[in-house]
Design an enzyme around this catalytic site. Structure first.
Site, short mmCIF file in Angstrom:
data_model
loop_
_atom_site.label_atom_id
_atom_site.label_comp_id
_atom_site.label_asym_id
_atom_site.label_seq_id
_atom_site.Cartn_x
_atom_site.Cartn_y
_atom_site.Cartn_z
N TYR A 60 -9.68 2.97 3.48
CA TYR A 60 -8.54 3.69 2.93
C TYR A 60 -8.68 5.17 3.27
O TYR A 60 -9.60 5.84 2.78
CB TYR A 60 -8.44 3.53 1.41
CG TYR A 60 -8.29 2.12 0.91
CD1 TYR A 60 -7.78 1.10 1.72
CD2 TYR A 60 -8.65 1.79 -0.40
CE1 TYR A 60 -7.66 -0.19 1.24
CE2 TYR A 60 -8.51 0.50 -0.89
CZ TYR A 60 -8.02 -0.49 -0.06
OH TYR A 60 -7.88 -1.78 -0.54
N HIS A 128 -14.08 -7.15 2.73
CA HIS A 128 -12.64 -6.89 2.66
C HIS A 128 -11.82 -7.99 3.35
O HIS A 128 -10.76 -8.39 2.85
CB HIS A 128 -12.36 -5.53 3.30
CG HIS A 128 -11.12 -4.87 2.81
ND1 HIS A 128 -10.87 -3.53 2.99
CD2 HIS A 128 -10.04 -5.35 2.16
CE1 HIS A 128 -9.70 -3.22 2.45
NE2 HIS A 128 -9.18 -4.31 1.96
N SER A 207 -1.95 -5.90 -5.60
CA SER A 207 -0.48 -5.93 -5.53
C SER A 207 0.13 -6.85 -6.58
O SER A 207 1.01 -7.64 -6.28
CB SER A 207 -0.02 -6.35 -4.13
OG SER A 207 -0.42 -5.42 -3.17
N LEU A 209 2.15 -6.09 -8.67
CA LEU A 209 3.55 -5.66 -8.82
C LEU A 209 4.32 -5.82 -7.51
O LEU A 209 5.36 -5.19 -7.32
CB LEU A 209 3.59 -4.20 -9.29
CG LEU A 209 3.03 -3.97 -10.69
CD1 LEU A 209 2.89 -2.49 -11.00
CD2 LEU A 209 3.92 -4.65 -11.74
N ARG A 211 3.75 -4.84 -4.49
CA ARG A 211 3.82 -3.56 -3.78
C ARG A 211 4.93 -2.67 -4.33
O ARG A 211 5.53 -1.88 -3.62
CB ARG A 211 3.97 -3.76 -2.27
CG ARG A 211 2.83 -4.56 -1.70
CD ARG A 211 2.79 -4.63 -0.20
NE ARG A 211 1.72 -5.54 0.18
CZ ARG A 211 0.43 -5.21 0.27
NH1 ARG A 211 0.06 -3.98 0.00
NH2 ARG A 211 -0.47 -6.10 0.62
#
Length: 332
Positions: A60, A128, A207, A209, A211
């Site tokens: 990130y 990941h 996620s 929600l 995204r």
């Protein structure tokens, strides 16, 4: 304001965390402009509210999000359950190298993350993405060495198949699987969630929600900043005809939320929380006001009738579009 309770991920290697976590990715990349001050304020407020399970990853930024999280928790490390990830290899300029699960890379990536985070251990260290060119037993074997060395406390996987979850857990107890799960993404209920429960592995939905679409805040593509990756073909559900179809489902969620006296986002998070005490969603945000809204979901109690009504309003197969434009990195 609601004070978040705790939940325990995993039974073989249990880790107690806040019942709601905080995804920190968007503070540094992908979802529009980065704002370090807002990110620091959001993490600080999260800790004040008992949201102590923080999620980041080396890729990130790349690399900048771990530094941000490290800065935010520098004086409060003992309060935090800190999760980060390795495996999506990137260069400092952002170039994506690929997925790397080699033992040498595992060791190097962990040391680099510890340095950026400014900590002496990581509470939960995830692979990941699964490297299809390296047996997962070799990757997890190297991760297990990190536990023995005291650099990592617990191990996790992200977007791993049921078969690879079993293989990994056979090498070293896996505490949690992180994968996408929400009213809009429920495919893991068929095979993966039963395997997690059989093996005693917790679920950390990212996620939760959808995204952001499940909050009702996205009404068309123009709702998002020009540089927001959600406007790209990488997220088919949030573009074109699929977006318009999916927004009709969000409207139905909004009607139920109004009846419950909460926001659509709070209802969507409450649904995830209601799926079991072994599930800890990590909604991401870079704004204090959205964090506080998300925390309010913990106070929303759903009856079995509420859950049934939601699942009727949003049938599993009604959502249009794949969750990624390119699903090749998802291990299934």
């Amino acid at each position: 304001m609601t004070q978040i309770q705790t939940r325990t991920l995993g039974t073989t290697a249990p880790l107690t965390v806040s019942a709601l976590g905080l995804g920190c990715m968007g503070m540094s990349e992908f979802y529009g402009s980065a704002d370090e001050a807002a990110g620091l304020a959001t993490i600080g407020r999260a800790l004040d509210l008992g949201v102590t399970f923080l999620d980041t990853a080396d890729m990130y930024g790349p690399f900048t999000n771990e530094k941000l999280v490290g800065k935010a928790i520098a004086s409060r490390r003992d309060e935090v359950q800190l999760a980060t990830k390795f495996g999506n290899e990137r260069l400092p300029d952002g170039t994506r190298v690929g997925i790397n699960g080699s033992p040498e890379y595992v060791r190097a990536a962990c040391d680099a993350s510890l340095q950026r985070l400014g900590v002496d251990h990581i509470d939960l260290y995830y692979q990941h993405r699964v490297d299809q060119s390296v047996p997962i037993e070799e990757t997890v074997g190297a991760m297990a060495e990190l536990v023995e060395a005291g650099k990592v406390r617990f191990l996790g996987l992200s977007e791993a198949s049921a078969a690879n979850i079993r293989k990994a857990h056979g090498v070293h107890p896996i505490t949690a699987l992180q994968t996408e799960y929400s009213l809009f993404t429920r495919d893991l209920e068929d095979e993966i969630l039963p395997v997690l429960r059989e093996l005693g592995i917790g679920l950390v939905p990212y996620s939760p929600l959808g995204r952001g679409i499940l909050t009702g805040a996205i009404t068309n593509e123009a709702t998002l900043e020009e540089n927001d990756s959600r406007r790209s073909a990488y997220f088919p559900r949030l573009n074109g005809d699929a977006l318009q179809a999916n927004l009709k489902l969000v409207d139905e969620i909004g009607k139920i939320a109004a009846d419950k006296g909460c926001t659509p986002g709070q209802l969507a998070l409450a649904w995830v929380l209601a799926q079991g005490p072994d599930i800890v969603p990590i909604p991401g945000t870079k704004r204090v006001k959205y964090l506080e809204e998300n925390v309010g979901a913990a106070a929303v109690t759903l009856t079995s009738d509420d859950v049934a009504r939601l699942e009727t309003a949003v049938p599993r197969d009604a959502v249009q579009g794949d969750r990624y434009g390119d699903m090749s990195s998802i291990d299934r």
